[in-house]
Design a protein around this motif. Structure first.
Motif, PDB file in Angstrom:
ATOM      1  N   ASN A   1     -61.493  63.847 -37.693  1.00  0.00           N
ATOM      2  CA  ASN A   1     -60.199  64.023 -37.022  1.00  0.00           C
ATOM      3  C   ASN A   1     -60.205  65.225 -36.086  1.00  0.00           C
ATOM      4  O   ASN A   1     -59.711  65.160 -34.949  1.00  0.00           O
ATOM      5  N   ILE A   2     -60.752  66.330 -36.559  1.00  0.00           N
ATOM      6  CA  ILE A   2     -60.807  67.541 -35.739  1.00  0.00           C
ATOM      7  C   ILE A   2     -61.689  67.322 -34.521  1.00  0.00           C
ATOM      8  O   ILE A   2     -61.345  67.707 -33.394  1.00  0.00           O
ATOM      9  N   LEU A   3     -62.860  66.679 -34.729  1.00  0.00           N
ATOM     10  CA  LEU A   3     -63.757  66.408 -33.606  1.00  0.00           C
ATOM     11  C   LEU A   3     -63.112  65.453 -32.610  1.00  0.00           C
ATOM     12  O   LEU A   3     -63.225  65.638 -31.394  1.00  0.00           O
ATOM     13  N   ALA A   4     -62.433  64.433 -33.116  1.00  0.00           N
ATOM     14  CA  ALA A   4     -61.772  63.475 -32.233  1.00  0.00           C
ATOM     15  C   ALA A   4     -60.718  64.175 -31.371  1.00  0.00           C
ATOM     16  O   ALA A   4     -60.627  63.928 -30.155  1.00  0.00           O
ATOM     17  N   ASP A   5     -59.947  65.063 -31.971  1.00  0.00           N
ATOM     18  CA  ASP A   5     -58.944  65.811 -31.208  1.00  0.00           C
ATOM     19  C   ASP A   5     -59.603  66.719 -30.175  1.00  0.00           C
ATOM     20  O   ASP A   5     -59.147  66.827 -29.037  1.00  0.00           O
TER      21      ASP A   5
ATOM     22  N   ARG B   1     -61.343  58.266 -33.403  1.00  0.00           N
ATOM     23  CA  ARG B   1     -62.368  58.559 -34.403  1.00  0.00           C
ATOM     24  C   ARG B   1     -63.568  57.625 -34.280  1.00  0.00           C
ATOM     25  O   ARG B   1     -64.661  57.953 -34.763  1.00  0.00           O
ATOM     26  N   VAL B   2     -63.407  56.480 -33.620  1.00  0.00           N
ATOM     27  CA  VAL B   2     -64.494  55.497 -33.551  1.00  0.00           C
ATOM     28  C   VAL B   2     -65.737  56.049 -32.864  1.00  0.00           C
ATOM     29  O   VAL B   2     -66.844  55.995 -33.432  1.00  0.00           O
ATOM     30  N   PRO B   3     -65.647  56.586 -31.629  1.00  0.00           N
ATOM     31  CA  PRO B   3     -66.861  57.130 -30.999  1.00  0.00           C
ATOM     32  C   PRO B   3     -67.430  58.332 -31.743  1.00  0.00           C
ATOM     33  O   PRO B   3     -68.645  58.557 -31.734  1.00  0.00           O
ATOM     34  N   VAL B   4     -66.572  59.116 -32.387  1.00  0.00           N
ATOM     35  CA  VAL B   4     -67.053  60.245 -33.181  1.00  0.00           C
ATOM     36  C   VAL B   4     -67.892  59.716 -34.341  1.00  0.00           C
ATOM     37  O   VAL B   4     -68.983  60.219 -34.625  1.00  0.00           O
TER      38      VAL B   4
ATOM     39  N   ARG C   1     -71.895  64.477 -46.867  1.00  0.00           N
ATOM     40  CA  ARG C   1     -71.599  65.331 -48.003  1.00  0.00           C
ATOM     41  C   ARG C   1     -70.785  64.556 -49.023  1.00  0.00           C
ATOM     42  O   ARG C   1     -69.933  63.745 -48.666  1.00  0.00           O
ATOM     43  N   GLN C   2     -71.071  64.816 -50.279  1.00  0.00           N
ATOM     44  CA  GLN C   2     -70.298  64.174 -51.332  1.00  0.00           C
ATOM     45  C   GLN C   2     -68.844  64.624 -51.217  1.00  0.00           C
ATOM     46  O   GLN C   2     -68.554  65.812 -51.108  1.00  0.00           O
ATOM     47  N   GLY C   3     -67.947  63.671 -51.184  1.00  0.00           N
ATOM     48  CA  GLY C   3     -66.546  64.005 -51.022  1.00  0.00           C
ATOM     49  C   GLY C   3     -66.096  63.969 -49.580  1.00  0.00           C
ATOM     50  O   GLY C   3     -64.929  64.234 -49.279  1.00  0.00           O
ATOM     51  N   GLY C   4     -67.008  63.615 -48.669  1.00  0.00           N
ATOM     52  CA  GLY C   4     -66.637  63.493 -47.258  1.00  0.00           C
ATOM     53  C   GLY C   4     -67.226  64.591 -46.393  1.00  0.00           C
ATOM     54  O   GLY C   4     -67.570  65.667 -46.870  1.00  0.00           O
ATOM     55  N   GLY C   5     -67.336  64.293 -45.138  1.00  0.00           N
ATOM     56  CA  GLY C   5     -67.854  65.280 -44.192  1.00  0.00           C
ATOM     57  C   GLY C   5     -69.361  65.195 -44.021  1.00  0.00           C
ATOM     58  O   GLY C   5     -70.050  64.418 -44.689  1.00  0.00           O
ATOM     59  N   HIS C   6     -69.875  66.005 -43.105  1.00  0.00           N
ATOM     60  CA  HIS C   6     -71.304  66.028 -42.804  1.00  0.00           C
ATOM     61  C   HIS C   6     -71.798  67.463 -42.716  1.00  0.00           C
ATOM     62  O   HIS C   6     -71.059  68.357 -42.295  1.00  0.00           O
ATOM     63  N   ARG C   7     -73.051  67.653 -43.080  1.00  0.00           N
ATOM     64  CA  ARG C   7     -73.685  68.960 -43.006  1.00  0.00           C
ATOM     65  C   ARG C   7     -74.886  68.895 -42.074  1.00  0.00           C
ATOM     66  O   ARG C   7     -75.623  67.896 -42.062  1.00  0.00           O
ATOM     67  N   VAL C   8     -75.099  69.953 -41.311  1.00  0.00           N
ATOM     68  CA  VAL C   8     -76.262  70.024 -40.416  1.00  0.00           C
ATOM     69  C   VAL C   8     -77.493  70.372 -41.257  1.00  0.00           C
ATOM     70  O   VAL C   8     -77.507  71.360 -41.990  1.00  0.00           O
TER      71      VAL C   8
END
Length: 238
Positions: free
Chosen positions: A37-41, A47-50, A66-73
Motif C-alpha cells: 500500500n505504501i509503495l503503491a501510494d 497495488r497490482v503493478p507493485v 516475510r512470515q506475517g506479510g511483507g518482504h525483506r531485502v
C-alpha cells in the motif's frame, strides 16, 4: 528516491525504481520493504503493478516474503548466486572484480592463441567475429551470444583446457556481464563500431601469430569495457 511512474507499463517502472533503491541502499539489505500500500501510494499506482514487481524480485532471490506479510531485502552477491537481475543491483566492486578477472585470463588466452592456434581454430575465431560484427551492427540485437562465442573460440585456441572450463562453469554469469555491458551501447552506433574494431584487432593479432599484440589488444578492449561502465555509473550518480 521514489518517483511517480508515467504511462509506460507501470510494473516495469516500479521494478526499475525498486532495483535502484536496493542498489543505492535506500532499501538496505536485511530491512523490510515498505508495504504494498505504501509503495503503491509512493509510485502513484495501484497495488497490482507493485505486486508484479515484487514477484520478479522474489523469484530472483533479491527479496523474500516475510512470515506475517511483507518482504525483506536479501543479501545478494554475484559470488553466491547469479540471476539476470543481480547484475543490475550488484555491488560495483564485484562487477569491477569480475571484469578484472576477465582481463587476467583473457589476455593470456589471447597471447597463447596467437602462438598455438591451428588453421581450423583461426577459422572458428574469424567466423565468430563475423557473427558478432553482424549482430552488433543490427540495432535490435545485442550480440552477446556471438561475443561469448568469439571469446570462447580464443580460449579454445589457447590449448589450455582449464581456460575453457572456467568459462563454461561461469557461463551464465559471463553472459550476464556481456548483456549488461552491450546493453549500454544501444543507440550508440559509434560505440558499437568501436567495440567491433577492438575485436577485429584481437583477431588480426592472433592471425598474425603475434602474442604480444594479441595480449595488448585484448587488454585494451577489456580495459575500455571497464572504463565505459565506470563512466556510465558516474553519470547515473550525478
Amino acid at each position: 528516491m521514489i518517483h511517480k511512474v508515467t504511462r509506460q507499463k507501470a510494473s516495469h517502472q516500479v521494478l526499475a525504481q525498486l532495483k535502484a533503491g536496493i542498489s543505492d541502499g535506500t532499501f538496505p539489505v536485511g530491512e523490510k520493504l515498505p508495504s504494498e500500500n505504501i509503495l503503491a501510494d509512493a509510485f502513484g499506482v495501484s497495488r497490482v503493478p507493485v505486486r508484479e514487481a515484487l514477484g520478479v524480485l522474489e523469484v530472483s532471490g533479491i527479496i523474500s516474503s516475510r512470515q506475517g506479510g511483507g518482504h525483506r531485502v536479501e543479501q545478494h552477491s554475484l559470488l553466491s548466486k547469479y540471476e539476470p537481475l543481480m547484475m543490475e543491483i550488484a555491488n560495483r566492486d564485484e562487477v569491477e572484480a569480475l571484469l578484472e578477472m576477465r582481463e587476467v585470463i583473457e589476455q593470456q588466452a589471447a597471447g597463447m592463441a596467437a602462438e598455438r592456434r591451428s588453421a581450423e581454430e583461426l577459422q572458428a575465431i574469424e567466423q565468430a567475429f563475423i557473427a558478432f560484427r553482424d549482430a552488433t551492427l543490427h540495432e535490435q540485437q545485442l550480440g552477446y551470444q556471438q561475443d561469448y562465442l568469439f571469446h570462447r573460440a580464443i580460449m579454445q585456441a589457447s590449448h589450455n583446457p582449464f581456460f575453457v572450463q572456467i568459462l563454461d562453469n561461469m557461463h551464465e554469469l559471463y553472459l550476464g556481464v556481456l548483456i549488461y555491458s552491450l546493453r549500454k551501447n544501444r543507440g550508440r552506433l559509434a560505440e558499437r563500431q568501436r567495440v567491433i574494431e577492438e575485436h577485429r584487432q584481437v583477431l588480426l593479432a592472433i592471425k598474425a601469430g603475434d602474442p604480444a599484440a594479441a595480449i595488448r589488444c585484448m587488454q585494451r578492449h577489456l580495459s575500455n569495457v571497464r572504463g565505459k561502465l565506470r563512466r556510465l555509473e558516474n553519470e547515473n550518480m550525478e
